[in-house]
Design an enzyme around this catalytic site. Structure first.
Site, short mmCIF file in Angstrom:
data_model
loop_
_atom_site.label_atom_id
_atom_site.label_comp_id
_atom_site.label_asym_id
_atom_site.label_seq_id
_atom_site.Cartn_x
_atom_site.Cartn_y
_atom_site.Cartn_z
N CYS A 2 5.66 14.99 12.93
CA CYS A 2 6.42 16.19 12.60
C CYS A 2 7.70 16.14 13.44
O CYS A 2 7.84 15.26 14.29
CB CYS A 2 5.66 17.44 12.99
SG CYS A 2 4.04 17.54 12.23
N ARG A 28 10.98 13.09 9.39
CA ARG A 28 9.70 13.02 10.10
C ARG A 28 8.61 13.83 9.41
O ARG A 28 7.43 13.75 9.80
CB ARG A 28 9.87 13.55 11.53
CG ARG A 28 10.88 12.79 12.35
CD ARG A 28 10.99 13.41 13.72
NE ARG A 28 9.75 13.30 14.45
CZ ARG A 28 9.39 12.26 15.18
NH1 ARG A 28 10.17 11.22 15.27
NH2 ARG A 28 8.23 12.25 15.81
N TRP A 75 4.64 17.52 8.91
CA TRP A 75 3.97 16.52 8.09
C TRP A 75 2.50 16.71 8.42
O TRP A 75 2.03 16.33 9.49
CB TRP A 75 4.45 15.14 8.50
CG TRP A 75 3.87 14.02 7.70
CD1 TRP A 75 2.83 13.19 8.05
CD2 TRP A 75 4.31 13.56 6.42
NE1 TRP A 75 2.61 12.28 7.06
CE2 TRP A 75 3.49 12.46 6.05
CE3 TRP A 75 5.31 13.97 5.54
CZ2 TRP A 75 3.65 11.79 4.85
CZ3 TRP A 75 5.47 13.29 4.36
CH2 TRP A 75 4.65 12.21 4.02
N ASN A 101 4.19 18.49 17.77
CA ASN A 101 4.06 17.25 17.00
C ASN A 101 3.00 16.41 17.69
O ASN A 101 3.10 16.17 18.89
CB ASN A 101 5.40 16.51 17.01
CG ASN A 101 5.27 15.09 16.48
OD1 ASN A 101 4.48 14.84 15.58
ND2 ASN A 101 6.03 14.17 17.04
N GLY A 102 1.98 15.99 16.95
CA GLY A 102 0.93 15.17 17.54
C GLY A 102 -0.43 15.63 17.04
O GLY A 102 -0.53 16.37 16.07
N GLU A 479 -0.49 -9.93 1.23
CA GLU A 479 0.44 -8.89 1.67
C GLU A 479 1.73 -9.51 2.24
O GLU A 479 2.82 -9.00 2.02
CB GLU A 479 -0.25 -7.97 2.69
CG GLU A 479 0.64 -6.96 3.39
CD GLU A 479 1.36 -5.97 2.47
OE1 GLU A 479 1.11 -5.97 1.25
OE2 GLU A 479 2.20 -5.21 2.98
N LYS A 483 5.48 -8.73 0.75
CA LYS A 483 6.64 -8.27 1.55
C LYS A 483 7.85 -9.15 1.24
O LYS A 483 8.94 -8.66 1.02
CB LYS A 483 6.33 -8.33 3.05
CG LYS A 483 5.38 -7.30 3.61
CD LYS A 483 5.84 -5.87 3.57
CE LYS A 483 5.58 -5.20 2.29
NZ LYS A 483 4.46 -4.44 1.98
N GLU A 486 9.16 -8.63 -2.46
CA GLU A 486 9.79 -7.38 -2.87
C GLU A 486 11.13 -7.13 -2.20
O GLU A 486 11.98 -6.50 -2.80
CB GLU A 486 8.84 -6.18 -2.72
CG GLU A 486 8.53 -5.76 -1.33
CD GLU A 486 7.62 -4.52 -1.27
OE1 GLU A 486 7.70 -3.65 -2.14
OE2 GLU A 486 6.83 -4.44 -0.31
N HIS A 502 -7.21 -25.98 -6.75
CA HIS A 502 -7.55 -25.75 -8.16
C HIS A 502 -6.29 -25.44 -8.99
O HIS A 502 -6.40 -24.90 -10.08
CB HIS A 502 -8.56 -24.61 -8.28
CG HIS A 502 -9.86 -24.92 -7.59
ND1 HIS A 502 -10.77 -25.81 -8.09
CD2 HIS A 502 -10.37 -24.49 -6.41
CE1 HIS A 502 -11.81 -25.91 -7.27
NE2 HIS A 502 -11.58 -25.13 -6.23
N LYS A 602 9.73 4.02 -3.95
CA LYS A 602 8.72 4.17 -2.90
C LYS A 602 7.38 4.57 -3.49
O LYS A 602 6.34 4.09 -3.08
CB LYS A 602 9.20 5.19 -1.87
CG LYS A 602 8.25 5.40 -0.69
CD LYS A 602 8.19 4.16 0.17
CE LYS A 602 7.12 4.25 1.23
NZ LYS A 602 6.74 2.91 1.74
C1 AGP Z 1 4.47 -1.95 -0.97
O1 AGP Z 1 5.40 -2.54 -0.12
C2 AGP Z 1 4.98 -1.46 -2.24
N1 AGP Z 1 6.17 -0.72 -2.12
C3 AGP Z 1 3.96 -1.00 -3.26
O2 AGP Z 1 3.22 -2.12 -3.60
C4 AGP Z 1 2.99 0.14 -2.88
O3 AGP Z 1 2.10 -0.30 -1.90
C5 AGP Z 1 2.24 0.59 -4.15
O4 AGP Z 1 3.16 1.11 -5.07
C6 AGP Z 1 1.14 1.59 -3.85
O5 AGP Z 1 1.63 2.77 -3.31
P1 AGP Z 1 0.66 3.86 -2.72
O6 AGP Z 1 -0.01 3.25 -1.53
O7 AGP Z 1 1.57 5.01 -2.36
O8 AGP Z 1 -0.33 4.22 -3.79
#
Ligand code: AGP
Length: 607
Positions: A2, A28, A75, A101-102, A479, A483, A486, A502, A602
């Protein structure tokens, strides 16, 4: 996470400044907000659920009178985003106002104790114990400062707090333990705030409060002391040269890098979950016939790691499924005996919510892990856990991923305990390892960043990358690849290393950078074989391995060494950190903006 701001002016009105300052902390948290001021011996409060602008349009924050005030943008961690749970929180008589905050870890014990002594609580927050504790000190004749220090000594957990009282209308007391707090000094008054940007338009002279310190703000001076023994601390103010934009990112060039660096803090917060929710989730999982771990993108990779954790620690099979595939693939098998553990940072991902809705209609039990209290996922879940990472602004999930892993690991450990699958010694060892994770991640960030940056520069022009891991490190490979894909748009493949022969091995030719994730677990012997397989075909080997692992180092062109002290089942947390940095620095090297990758949002709230 927060944001708090407090202010004491020599002359003028505090509320418009608090309001403006809060807006600069909205990154925040933004699910509710409030301001309290002191005027004419009384406390005036305006607060509500919603974003600051929406609340201001309804209530007009700027109209609250008084030279002294505290303010908060929230938050949620404890209690939904409602008016009652919005800060500031007051004591029984309305003489003390507190913003925080915490997470106060022992708030339930304190609350029971205070209720027994006749205190009345309005909210479901952990914070509300603080004004009541301070109230007791004031009733016993203590000054606001002493009453606050007595209250602080009762608190366990993290806090940045600012407190005002009608008993001493020319003072603000603030304190810090593991949540950030800075003090600001100016010719017309003194401030405290969660972050520098909040107060930068008013002053660039700041003192950063350290953990375990309390400060008394008066209009013309601040006094800092240690909470433990009351010793006065003398610290010179620093002059901040940043612009407001730079300050919002705390001097980092991008939010993604800032969020990567916030991971030791977000991981510490993810260790402060309430035991009863972990127990509840573990109990539902233990009693189910079928478990599906439902998620998209990065959250799906956290679920893949979790399926290894659940199986290895608790001997429980859980099937990780990509949300958008769930109905087609498993829909017909869902019933009353099914538990869905949905994992979503935002709690709003369309694919995940659609699959959850489908499963609810078929009487499955829905459990959730999310970063957003009040999100749709929290509303449709029978039980949920909030991972407490604070808002994540960079499109690429970083701190939310490692926190998801830590939450899932804690659930796995609970499950192991309930199911009697681990000895007490094994449980203790794992717990100790969990508790070390934030420090280990801090250490990686301090020691590996330069090395990773060099590797990023060296390979930034490559056209293709391979990411390989075995066992639980498959999740890290996937993962790490996501990264890089994307934010740097570099085509990359990720596979369990055993699968590479394979098919994927056919793309390997001279110089193809191949990243191996090799913690010192039971897969190490086989991964050595996989490294040799790739090396003999000309691949450039970049390894993430345990500190001092000479065999891996000898086979590698470039190496990032990860500290030893972590149990292998938790290795996805430290091992992803260099890969986040690698993706970040490759994107920067290519001249791209890692915070705003093309075509991505996002939160994906559409089909
Ligand atoms: C991750 O870097 C991405 N931006 C994306 O894959 C994200 O993880 C995915 O859209 C899921 O989002 P969520 O965790 O908010 O459900």
């Amino acid at each position: 996470m927060c944001g708090i701001v407090a202010l004491i002016l020599k002359e003028g009105q505090a509320s418009p400044i608090l309001h403006e300052a809060l807006k600069r902390l909205e990154y925040r948290g933004y699910d509710s907000a409030g301001i309290a001021t002191l005027y004419d011996g009384k406390i005036f409060v305006k607060k509500d659920a919603g974003k600051i602008d929406e609340i201001h349009a309804r209530l007009n924050f700027d109209s609250i009178p008084g030279k002294v005030g505290v303010s908060h943008t929230r938050w949620s961690t404890h209690g939904a985003p409602t008016k009652e749970n919005a800060h500031p929180h007051l004591d029984c008589k309305g003489n003390v106002a507190v913003v925080h905050n915490g997470v106060i870890e022992n708030f339930l014990e304190l609350k029971d104790e205070l209720i027994e002594r006749g205190h009345r609580f309005i909210s479901r927050t952990d914070t509300e114990v603080v004004p009541h504790l301070v109230e007791e000190g004031l009733d016993a004749g203590l000054s606001l400062y002493d009453a606050t220090v007595n209250a602080l000594r009762r608190l366990k957990g993290s806090y940045a707090l600012a407190i005002i009282s009608t008993k001493e209308t020319d003072k603000v007391v603030c304190a810090r333990n593991e949540s950030p707090l800075v003090l600001g000094l100016s010719d017309y008054g003194t401030f405290c705030a969660s972050d520098i940007p909040a107060i930068l338009p008013y002053t660039n002279k700041v003192i950063v409060l350290n953990n375990g310190e309390v400060a008394l703000l008066e209009a013309d001076k601040v006094t800092v002391k240690r909470i433990s023994d009351g010793v006065t601390v003398s610290r010179d103010a620093k002059v901040i040269e940043w612009s407001i934009e730079q300050a919002e990112k705390q001097g980092y060039p991008h939010f993604m890098l800032k969020e990567i660096h916030e991971q030791s803090t977000s991981l510490r917060n993810a260790l402060r979950l309430q035991e009863q929710y972990l127990d509840l989730i573990a109990t539902f999982l233990d009693r189910s016939e079928k478990i599906f771990l439902l998620a998209a993108g990065t959250s799906h990779y956290a679920c893949i790691a979790a399926s290894y954790m659940f199986s290895k620690l608790a001997r429980l099979a859980a099937c990780p499924v990509i949300s958008s595939e769930f109905i087609e693939n498993y829909g017909d098998s869902v019933g009353i005996d099914t538990v869905i553990l949905a994992v979503s940072q935002s709690g709003e991902t369309y694919d995940t919510l659609k699959a959850v809705d489908y499963a609810r209609m078929k009487a499955a039990t829905i459990l959730g892990i999310t970063n957003v209290v009040g999100s749709t996922l929290t509303r449709v879940s029978r039980a949920y856990i909030v991972q407490q990472s604070g808002p994540e602004i960079g499109v690429a999930a970083t701190k939310s991923y490692t926190a998801q892993l830590l939450v899932l690991a804690q659930i796995a450990l609970k499950l192991a305990k309930i199911r009697g699958k681990l000895s007490q010694d094994e449980i203790d060892e794992l717990k100790a390892s969990l508790n070390r994770i934030p420090d280990v991640v801090e250490n990686i960030l301090e020691t590996c960043e330069e090395k990773v940056k060099e590797i990023a520069i060296k390979y930034s022009k490559e056209k293709l990358f391979l990411f390989l891991g075995r066992g639980i490190s498959t999740a890290t490979a996937l993962e790490g690849r996501l990264k890089l894909l994307e934010i740097s748009y570099t085509p990359s493949l990720a596979y369990p290393a055993g699968e590479s022969k394979h098919g994927p091995i056919s793309v390997v030719e001279d110089g193809v950078p191949t990243i191996f994730i090799c913690p010192n677990d039971e897969t190490r012997k086989e991964i050595l074989g996989n490294i040799m397989e790739m090396k003999s075909r000309g691949a450039k080997i970049i390894s993430m391995c345990e500190e001092g692992d000479q065999k891996i180092k000898n086979l590698s062109d470039d190496v990032v060494e990860i500290p030893k002290q972590i149990h292998p089942i938790l290795s996805p947390i430290p091992y992803i950190v260099p890969l986040q940095l690698l993706a970040y620095y490759i994107a920067v090297e290519k001249g791209l903006d890692p915070d705003k990758p093309r075509n991505l949002a996002k939160s994906v709230t559409v089909p």
